[in-house]
Motif scaffolding. Structure first.
Motif, PDB file in Angstrom:
ATOM      1  N   MET A 111      42.870  31.252  15.263  1.00  0.00           N
ATOM      2  CA  MET A 111      44.216  32.455  14.305  1.00  0.00           C
ATOM      3  C   MET A 111      43.060  33.660  14.319  1.00  0.00           C
ATOM      4  SD  MET A 111      45.195  30.933  10.245  1.00  0.00           S
ATOM      5  CE  MET A 111      43.507  30.185  10.223  1.00  0.00           C
ATOM      6  N   GLN A 112      43.654  34.735  14.855  1.00  0.00           N
ATOM      7  CA  GLN A 112      44.033  35.763  14.440  1.00  0.00           C
ATOM      8  C   GLN A 112      44.909  36.863  14.506  1.00  0.00           C
ATOM      9  OE1 GLN A 112      42.126  37.414  17.971  1.00  0.00           O
ATOM     10  NE2 GLN A 112      41.646  39.378  17.504  1.00  0.00           N
ATOM     11  N   GLU A 113      44.401  38.005  13.200  1.00  0.00           N
ATOM     12  CA  GLU A 113      45.723  38.488  13.135  1.00  0.00           C
ATOM     13  C   GLU A 113      45.505  39.591  14.107  1.00  0.00           C
ATOM     14  OE1 GLU A 113      44.604  41.866   9.397  1.00  0.00           O
ATOM     15  OE2 GLU A 113      43.594  39.803   9.074  1.00  0.00           O
ATOM     16  N   PRO A 114      46.253  40.458  14.871  1.00  0.00           N
ATOM     17  CA  PRO A 114      45.915  41.883  15.841  1.00  0.00           C
ATOM     18  C   PRO A 114      45.418  42.647  14.962  1.00  0.00           C
ATOM     19  CG  PRO A 114      48.618  40.813  15.431  1.00  0.00           C
ATOM     20  CD  PRO A 114      48.198  40.643  14.803  1.00  0.00           C
ATOM     21  N   GLY A 115      44.099  43.252  16.018  1.00  0.00           N
ATOM     22  CA  GLY A 115      42.785  44.149  15.019  1.00  0.00           C
ATOM     23  C   GLY A 115      42.018  43.929  13.827  1.00  0.00           C
ATOM     24  N   GLY A 116      42.350  42.420  13.363  1.00  0.00           N
ATOM     25  CA  GLY A 116      41.374  41.885  13.036  1.00  0.00           C
ATOM     26  C   GLY A 116      40.656  41.149  12.846  1.00  0.00           C
ATOM     27  N   PRO A 117      40.116  40.734  11.890  1.00  0.00           N
ATOM     28  CA  PRO A 117      38.713  38.929  12.765  1.00  0.00           C
ATOM     29  C   PRO A 117      39.831  38.109  12.857  1.00  0.00           C
ATOM     30  CG  PRO A 117      39.680  39.363  10.267  1.00  0.00           C
ATOM     31  CD  PRO A 117      40.329  40.514  10.666  1.00  0.00           C
ATOM     32  N   MET A 118      38.862  37.073  13.283  1.00  0.00           N
ATOM     33  CA  MET A 118      39.218  36.164  14.335  1.00  0.00           C
ATOM     34  C   MET A 118      38.565  34.837  12.444  1.00  0.00           C
ATOM     35  SD  MET A 118      37.688  33.742  17.221  1.00  0.00           S
ATOM     36  CE  MET A 118      38.815  34.894  18.592  1.00  0.00           C
ATOM     37  N   LEU A 119      39.401  34.045  12.546  1.00  0.00           N
ATOM     38  CA  LEU A 119      39.364  32.807  11.271  1.00  0.00           C
ATOM     39  C   LEU A 119      39.022  31.551  12.487  1.00  0.00           C
ATOM     40  CD1 LEU A 119      41.833  33.503   8.434  1.00  0.00           C
ATOM     41  CD2 LEU A 119      39.356  34.625   9.014  1.00  0.00           C
ATOM     42  N   VAL A 120      37.459  31.212  11.565  1.00  0.00           N
ATOM     43  CA  VAL A 120      36.947  30.059  12.499  1.00  0.00           C
ATOM     44  C   VAL A 120      36.454  29.086  10.984  1.00  0.00           C
ATOM     45  CG1 VAL A 120      36.372  31.135  14.490  1.00  0.00           C
ATOM     46  CG2 VAL A 120      34.073  30.569  13.225  1.00  0.00           C
ATOM     47  N   THR A 148      35.991  41.471  15.623  1.00  0.00           N
ATOM     48  CA  THR A 148      36.422  41.285  16.477  1.00  0.00           C
ATOM     49  C   THR A 148      36.364  42.896  16.575  1.00  0.00           C
ATOM     50  OG1 THR A 148      38.679  41.856  16.115  1.00  0.00           O
ATOM     51  CG2 THR A 148      37.519  39.054  17.069  1.00  0.00           C
ATOM     52  N   CYS A 149      37.099  43.790  16.017  1.00  0.00           N
ATOM     53  CA  CYS A 149      36.653  45.400  15.991  1.00  0.00           C
ATOM     54  C   CYS A 149      35.199  46.414  16.867  1.00  0.00           C
ATOM     55  CB  CYS A 149      37.005  45.643  15.135  1.00  0.00           C
ATOM     56  SG  CYS A 149      36.881  45.863  13.217  1.00  0.00           S
ATOM     57  N   ARG A 150      34.521  45.245  15.814  1.00  0.00           N
ATOM     58  CA  ARG A 150      32.981  46.412  15.950  1.00  0.00           C
ATOM     59  C   ARG A 150      33.268  46.863  14.781  1.00  0.00           C
ATOM     60  NH1 ARG A 150      30.115  42.923  20.132  1.00  0.00           N
ATOM     61  NH2 ARG A 150      28.914  44.211  20.195  1.00  0.00           N
ATOM     62  N   ARG A 151      33.583  47.426  14.513  1.00  0.00           N
ATOM     63  CA  ARG A 151      32.871  48.269  13.355  1.00  0.00           C
ATOM     64  C   ARG A 151      32.670  47.837  11.913  1.00  0.00           C
ATOM     65  NH1 ARG A 151      39.344  50.596  13.391  1.00  0.00           N
ATOM     66  NH2 ARG A 151      38.803  51.806  15.210  1.00  0.00           N
ATOM     67  N   SER A 152      31.810  46.220  11.901  1.00  0.00           N
ATOM     68  CA  SER A 152      32.075  46.413  10.778  1.00  0.00           C
ATOM     69  C   SER A 152      30.271  46.493  10.533  1.00  0.00           C
ATOM     70  CB  SER A 152      31.825  44.493  10.530  1.00  0.00           C
ATOM     71  OG  SER A 152      31.300  43.660   9.271  1.00  0.00           O
ATOM     72  N   LEU A 153      29.863  46.687   9.015  1.00  0.00           N
ATOM     73  CA  LEU A 153      28.477  46.747   8.707  1.00  0.00           C
ATOM     74  C   LEU A 153      28.207  45.515   8.757  1.00  0.00           C
ATOM     75  CD1 LEU A 153      28.793  49.826   6.008  1.00  0.00           C
ATOM     76  CD2 LEU A 153      28.749  49.881   8.580  1.00  0.00           C
ATOM     77  N   ILE A 154      28.575  44.433   8.387  1.00  0.00           N
ATOM     78  CA  ILE A 154      27.840  43.553   8.664  1.00  0.00           C
ATOM     79  C   ILE A 154      27.913  43.166   9.881  1.00  0.00           C
ATOM     80  CG2 ILE A 154      27.635  43.737   6.263  1.00  0.00           C
ATOM     81  CD1 ILE A 154      29.870  40.898   5.962  1.00  0.00           C
ATOM     82  N   PHE A 155      28.713  43.228  10.453  1.00  0.00           N
ATOM     83  CA  PHE A 155      28.790  42.211  12.007  1.00  0.00           C
ATOM     84  C   PHE A 155      27.606  40.954  12.552  1.00  0.00           C
ATOM     85  CE2 PHE A 155      29.026  41.611  16.696  1.00  0.00           C
ATOM     86  CZ  PHE A 155      30.074  41.370  17.344  1.00  0.00           C
ATOM     87  N   PRO A 156      28.180  39.913  12.482  1.00  0.00           N
ATOM     88  CA  PRO A 156      29.084  39.888  13.544  1.00  0.00           C
ATOM     89  C   PRO A 156      30.414  39.037  12.988  1.00  0.00           C
ATOM     90  CG  PRO A 156      27.806  38.381  13.713  1.00  0.00           C
ATOM     91  CD  PRO A 156      27.510  38.966  12.667  1.00  0.00           C
ATOM     92  N   CYS A 183      33.392  39.784   9.125  1.00  0.00           N
ATOM     93  CA  CYS A 183      34.090  41.193   9.144  1.00  0.00           C
ATOM     94  C   CYS A 183      33.976  41.417   7.454  1.00  0.00           C
ATOM     95  CB  CYS A 183      35.489  40.896   9.180  1.00  0.00           C
ATOM     96  SG  CYS A 183      37.303  41.538   8.411  1.00  0.00           S
ATOM     97  N   ASP A 184      34.268  42.867   7.325  1.00  0.00           N
ATOM     98  CA  ASP A 184      33.733  43.431   6.006  1.00  0.00           C
ATOM     99  C   ASP A 184      35.321  44.542   5.505  1.00  0.00           C
ATOM    100  OD1 ASP A 184      33.471  45.581   7.344  1.00  0.00           O
ATOM    101  OD2 ASP A 184      31.824  46.427   6.907  1.00  0.00           O
ATOM    102  N   THR A 185      36.233  44.148   6.954  1.00  0.00           N
ATOM    103  CA  THR A 185      37.299  45.040   6.398  1.00  0.00           C
ATOM    104  C   THR A 185      37.475  46.093   6.714  1.00  0.00           C
ATOM    105  OG1 THR A 185      37.081  45.571   4.286  1.00  0.00           O
ATOM    106  CG2 THR A 185      38.264  43.534   4.539  1.00  0.00           C
ATOM    107  N   SER A 186      36.004  47.097   7.561  1.00  0.00           N
ATOM    108  CA  SER A 186      36.767  47.922   8.057  1.00  0.00           C
ATOM    109  C   SER A 186      37.045  48.105   8.962  1.00  0.00           C
ATOM    110  CB  SER A 186      35.034  48.541   8.861  1.00  0.00           C
ATOM    111  OG  SER A 186      33.774  47.842   7.588  1.00  0.00           O
ATOM    112  N   HIS A 187      38.398  47.256   9.755  1.00  0.00           N
ATOM    113  CA  HIS A 187      38.482  47.330  10.332  1.00  0.00           C
ATOM    114  C   HIS A 187      40.783  47.460  10.004  1.00  0.00           C
ATOM    115  CE1 HIS A 187      39.937  42.909   8.770  1.00  0.00           C
ATOM    116  NE2 HIS A 187      41.404  43.076   8.552  1.00  0.00           N
ATOM    117  N   ARG A 188      41.170  47.822   8.750  1.00  0.00           N
ATOM    118  CA  ARG A 188      41.651  48.417   8.487  1.00  0.00           C
ATOM    119  C   ARG A 188      41.611  49.544   7.472  1.00  0.00           C
ATOM    120  NH1 ARG A 188      41.281  44.263   2.632  1.00  0.00           N
ATOM    121  NH2 ARG A 188      42.382  42.219   4.060  1.00  0.00           N
TER     122      ARG A 188
END
Ligand code: FES
Length: 67
Positions: free
Chosen positions: A1-10, A35-43, A45-50
């Protein structure tokens, strides 16, 4: 399950082996993987993709300057 450009939820818990060999662990029941590699807490998601801004629309023909 993944929103385009957003995180992959597992489903958690998960372990993610990163490129440097470090293992990131989460015990949450649902984990958002960046999945965008912009998160400051990679891996995770910190919602930086927004924060992506939409590309500026090109000017209308009537707005173009013809010097
Ligand atoms: S997918 Fe959300 S910060 Fe990268």
């Amino acid at each position: 399950m993944q929103e385009p450009g957003g995180p992959m939820l597992v489903e958690g818990p998960v372990e993610v082996v990163q490129e440097d060999g470090h293992i990131a662990r989460s015990d949450r029941p649902v984990v958002a993987l960046c999945t965008c590699r912009r998160s400051l807490i990679f891996p995770w998601c910190d919602t930086s993709h927004r924060g992506r801004k939409r590309p500026k629309a090109p000017p209308l023909a009537s707005e173009r300057h013809t010097d």
